[in-house]
Design a protein around this motif. Structure first.
Motif, PDB file in Angstrom:
ATOM      1  N   THR A   1       0.842  -1.190   0.000  1.00  0.00           N
ATOM      2  CA  THR A   1       0.000   0.000   0.000  1.00  0.00           C
ATOM      3  C   THR A   1       0.877   1.239   0.000  1.00  0.00           C
ATOM      4  O   THR A   1       2.090   1.168   0.217  1.00  0.00           O
ATOM      5  CB  THR A   1      -0.917   0.036   1.237  1.00  0.00           C
TER       6      THR A   1
ATOM      7  N   GLN B   1      -1.436  -3.452  -3.956  1.00  0.00           N
ATOM      8  CA  GLN B   1      -2.848  -3.823  -4.036  1.00  0.00           C
ATOM      9  C   GLN B   1      -3.779  -2.634  -4.212  1.00  0.00           C
ATOM     10  O   GLN B   1      -4.873  -2.790  -4.761  1.00  0.00           O
ATOM     11  CB  GLN B   1      -3.250  -4.590  -2.768  1.00  0.00           C
ATOM     12  N   LYS B   2      -3.353  -1.456  -3.769  1.00  0.00           N
ATOM     13  CA  LYS B   2      -4.286  -0.340  -3.746  1.00  0.00           C
ATOM     14  C   LYS B   2      -3.541   0.979  -3.834  1.00  0.00           C
ATOM     15  O   LYS B   2      -2.445   1.133  -3.300  1.00  0.00           O
ATOM     16  CB  LYS B   2      -5.111  -0.389  -2.450  1.00  0.00           C
TER      17      LYS B   2
ATOM     18  N   LEU C   1      -2.806  -5.134  -8.261  1.00  0.00           N
ATOM     19  CA  LEU C   1      -3.630  -3.930  -8.179  1.00  0.00           C
ATOM     20  C   LEU C   1      -5.028  -4.235  -8.706  1.00  0.00           C
ATOM     21  O   LEU C   1      -5.198  -4.650  -9.856  1.00  0.00           O
ATOM     22  CB  LEU C   1      -2.989  -2.800  -8.978  1.00  0.00           C
ATOM     23  N   GLU C   2      -6.053  -4.005  -7.857  1.00  0.00           N
ATOM     24  CA  GLU C   2      -7.413  -4.414  -8.197  1.00  0.00           C
ATOM     25  C   GLU C   2      -8.191  -3.333  -8.931  1.00  0.00           C
ATOM     26  O   GLU C   2      -9.112  -3.644  -9.701  1.00  0.00           O
ATOM     27  CB  GLU C   2      -8.159  -4.816  -6.924  1.00  0.00           C
TER      28      GLU C   2
END
Length: 370
Positions: free
Chosen positions: A9, A32-33, A55-56
């Motif tokens: 993060t 991830q974000k 990364l969503e």
């Protein structure tokens, strides 16, 4: 911060970097974000999250960035959507993305101000959605379009002909692409076309001759390509033609003689020059010599028109030495050289003509003159 694989993060305080212009997390595979505070970076011009496989999504604040011009989100394999307000990014001029699914195609179609578009991992499904939604119809400013690393793509969008301002089309490592659509002939402003490692491409369409603005054509490592269309002779503005590693290529079309504007012709590792009919075709072209006089591996030919460079010299391959030739020479026939030979310009003792001569470096080479 390239390839920082421990990053998961980012702190919210990144939004305090009020002068930040470039934010690059390429290869941060465990990121991830992105925090929503990125939307506070009012000076940000380039955002790159390529190869961020975990990364969503992108934060909804991304489309509010007033100065963002370049966005790179390709190879983000966990991403399943982009903000619904992507269409508000009117300043975005360069976009790099995958093109596997519907949401990819929708994201492309929303960027009406794009000038450069690079797509990877295209699938036939993504191409179908691109056509179905007429996504390309809105890209009125697109000048550069590149397909790279698309092994699952067997076709190009037939709506590609709607890109009426396209200047450069590049296809690289599209291994299953079998043909180009006839609509490509509608690209009347296209000046550059590159086809590299499209190993299933067998022929080029007759509509190639309709690309009346085309100046440069590169075809490399298209190992299934068997012929060029006769319509290639209609490319009156073509200046550069490079063909490399196309071993199945049949004799070149007679219409090559009509290319009055051709300044550079390169044929490399495409089998026998005699089998390709190179000498027969070249009789109708304005040529002054061969630039690869030092090291010609395989069946290789490079010729230049005197309009391109001063024909009184060549540059050696190492870039440090020059070879002088007759400045008044306007035509020169070409011989084939193999792996153990090279060519040089000599004066024929009997006729006084300037000829190209094979210089044998090892015993297997024989001296050949034309």
């Amino acid at each position: 911060m390239w390839n920082c694989t421990s990053i998961i993060t980012l702190p919210d305080s990144i939004g305090l970097l009020s002068r930040l212009q470039l934010l690059d997390f390429k290869g941060c595979r465990n990121l991830q974000k992105l925090p929503s505070t990125i939307g506070q970076l009012t000076q940000l011009e380039k955002l790159r999250v390529q190869e961020c496989e975990s990364l969503e999504s992108l934060p909804d604040s991304i489309p509010t960035l007033p100065r963002l011009q370049h966005l790179f989100i390709d190879t983000c394999t966990s991403m399943s959507k982009v903000p619904e307000t992507m269409g508000l990014m009117t300043g975005l001029t360069r976009f790099s993305t995958d093109l596997e699914t519907e949401w990819h195609a929708v994201a492309v179609g929303q960027q009406h101000g794009l000038k450069d578009l690079l797509v990877r991992k295209c699938s036939d499904e993504g191409i179908t959605w691109l056509d179905r939604n007429s996504s390309l119809a809105h890209l009125h400013h697109l000048s550069y379009f590149s397909f790279r690393d698309c092994p699952a793509m067997s076709k190009l969008p037939y709506t590609i002909g709607l890109l009426t301002n396209l200047d450069w089309l590049c296809l690289r490592r599209c291994q299953n692409l079998r043909e180009l659509p006839n609509s490509i002939g509608q690209l009347k402003l296209l000046t550059k076309l590159g086809l590299t490692r499209c190993s299933s491409l067998e022929t080029l369409p007759d509509c190639l001759g309709a690309l009346t603005s085309l100046e440069e054509l590169w075809i490399a490592q298209c190992r299934s390509l068997t012929k060029l269309p006769e319509s290639i002779g209609h490319l009156s503005r073509l200046e550069t033609l490079r063909i490399e590693g196309c071993g199945e290529l049949q004799p070149l079309p007679e219409s090559l003689r009509q290319l009055s504007g051709l300044m550079w012709l390169q044929i490399l590792d495409c089998g026998s020059l005699e089998g390709l009919g190179v000498l027969r075709v070249l009789q109708g072209l304005r040529i002054w010599g061969c630039t690869s006089v030092i090291n010609l591996s395989g069946s290789c030919l490079i010729v230049l028109d005197r309009k391109r460079w001063d024909p009184s010299w060549y540059r050696y391959d190492d870039g440090n030495q020059f070879l002088s030739v007759r400045g008044d020479l306007t035509e020169m026939r070409v011989v084939e050289a193999n792996d153990c030979g090279s060519l040089r310009l000599v004066q024929d003792a009997e006729s006084g003509r300037s000829i190209l001569q094979r210089v044998h470096k090892v015993d297997c080479c024989q001296l050949i003159t034309l």
